[in-house]
Structure formats: C-alpha cells, structure tokens
Write a protein that holds these residues in place. Structure first.
Motif, PDB file in Angstrom:
ATOM      1  N   ASP A   1      39.903  91.486  48.578  1.00 45.07           N
ATOM      2  CA  ASP A   1      40.468  91.221  47.263  1.00 45.07           C
ATOM      3  C   ASP A   1      39.992  89.852  46.775  1.00 45.07           C
ATOM      4  OD1 ASP A   1      41.797  93.599  47.429  1.00 45.07           O
ATOM      5  OD2 ASP A   1      43.815  92.753  47.305  1.00 45.07           O
ATOM      6  N   ARG A   2      40.152  89.616  45.477  1.00 44.86           N
ATOM      7  CA  ARG A   2      39.786  88.317  44.911  1.00 44.86           C
ATOM      8  C   ARG A   2      40.892  87.302  45.209  1.00 44.86           C
ATOM      9  NH1 ARG A   2      38.726  89.949  40.044  1.00 44.86           N
ATOM     10  NH2 ARG A   2      40.796  89.553  39.198  1.00 44.86           N
TER      11      ARG A   2
ATOM     12  N   HIS B   1      35.461  86.578  46.458  1.00 40.55           N
ATOM     13  CA  HIS B   1      35.672  87.659  47.414  1.00 40.55           C
ATOM     14  C   HIS B   1      34.966  87.297  48.716  1.00 40.55           C
ATOM     15  CE1 HIS B   1      37.004  90.663  44.323  1.00 40.55           C
ATOM     16  NE2 HIS B   1      36.286  89.873  43.554  1.00 40.55           N
TER      17      HIS B   1
ATOM     18  N   ALA C   1      38.974  95.308  41.108  1.00 42.22           N
ATOM     19  CA  ALA C   1      39.171  94.351  42.192  1.00 42.22           C
ATOM     20  C   ALA C   1      40.648  94.057  42.374  1.00 42.22           C
ATOM     21  CB  ALA C   1      38.414  93.058  41.909  1.00 42.22           C
TER      22      ALA C   1
END
Length: 217
Positions: A89-90, A31, A20
C-alpha cells in the motif's frame, strides 16, 4: 558455463496500479516493491531485491530511468525459476524507506550470504511465500502493518535457445488479496460520517508489472 545456465539481467520496465491501498498522499507517498528470484539454480532458494517507488496517476515508467534505479537482478539461472513481485500500500515516504530496510535486514539475518539456506529454516516459511506479508506480520511502529496492494509471479526457464544480448519483455499481472476501499468522511446533520467505497474486490486484477530480461552466455 554449464549446459542450460545463463546469466540474466532483470530490470523494471514499468508499473501500473488500478487502485492503490493506503492513505498517504499520492504526491509524497511511496510504495515498497519486493522482487524475488525463486530457485534460480540448484542450492540457491531465492534472491531478494527491494525498492521504494512513487506512482503518479497510478503508474511509473522506467524507460528513461538510470540503470541502478531499475535493475532487480543480475544472476546465474539454470532450468526453471520464478520471479515474484509484491507491491505494498502507499505509505509515507519515511515509512516506506524504513520498512524496505527492515525487510532486507530480516531476509539477510535468516538467509545469510547468498540466501542458499533459506529453504532449510522452517519458521521463515512466511518470508519465502511473500516478504511483504512477512513484514506485515511484523507490524510497523504504529502497529498498522504493511498491507499488500497487489502481487503476481511468472514462471520462466533458462533454455539453450536464449540468444545473448537481446531483451525479452514480460507482463506480470497483479492481483489483490483483499478488498481495496476508498474511505471518505463527511459531515451530515451535524455528525461526521464515514463512507466506504469498494474499488476492487479480493481476487480481482489490480494492474501489472512490466519487466525486461536480457540473457548472457
């Protein structure tokens, strides 16, 4: 109902991510997941569903999740259609929730009720190609945008042979459009140095999204 038309219910079964992107903490970060039902039937360009999720050890299962937490669509489909998934993306939980809301507002503002006119709006081509990429171009409040960790799609078709009530399960491979790296900062010789490790190269598979589809008459 017209020939080859079916009502379909689409739910999330699970998500697995190899690497991630993003710097937010895995325990608290989220997310943004966008799912698009593309050309489900004539005159309807697409439908959009947006959720925010947290991953633990790169995965999440929806097997025991409540129905509202895993449902993506319950729509009439006719002939060929596609389901497209993108995962961001996180980011911090508050950022993910805010961006999910902005994405839906941007989509509704242009598409209107039912999203039937989206295809006729030229400047929204980037939204049709990928909502999260569109949101990335808008940028977040801090100007960093929202990169996509992985995306994938599957082409399906409503067929007369589909029996009502039975679940059909599909796996949608995710591919990353850019290199995903891990950045580490270490002090060496009195100086802080940045080390960048490439986890995945652009174009490599980055996990899978599992969905389940149930047709109705």
């Amino acid at each position: 109902m017209k020939a080859n038309r079916r009502i379909v219910e689409v739910v999330l079964d699970g998500i697995e991510i190899r690497a991630a992107g993003g710097t937010a903490d895995e325990k608290t970060g989220k997310h943004v997941v966008s799912a698009r039902l593309v050309w489900p039937r004539p005159s309807i360009a697409e439908k959009l569903a947006v959720k925010t999720i947290g991953l633990r050890d790169g995965s999440i299962s929806f097997k025991t999740a409540e129905w509202p937490d895993k449902i993506l669509f319950k729509e009439v489909v006719q002939g060929p259609f596609s389901i497209c998934i993108e995962i961001s993306d996180r980011v911090a939980a508050s950022t993910a929730d805010g961006l999910a809301g902005e994405l839906l507002k941007a989509f509704v503002k242009v598409a209107g009720d039912g999203a039937s006119e989206v295809a006729g709006v030229p400047w929204m081509g980037s939204l049709l190609r990928g909502p999260l990429r569109f949101l990335e171009s808008m940028g977040t409040k801090d100007g960093t945008g929202l990169p996509v960790t992985g995306s994938g799609s599957i082409d399906l078709e409503a067929l007369p042979g589909w029996k009502a009530g039975g679940w059909r399960r599909f796996r949608i491979p995710l591919v990353t459009a850019r290199d995903i790296c891990r950045v580490q900062r270490r002090r060496s010789g009195g100086e802080m140095r940045t080390m960048r490790q490439v986890l995945l190269r652009a174009g490599e598979q980055n996990g899978v999204v599992k969905i389940a589809l149930r047709p109705y008459d």
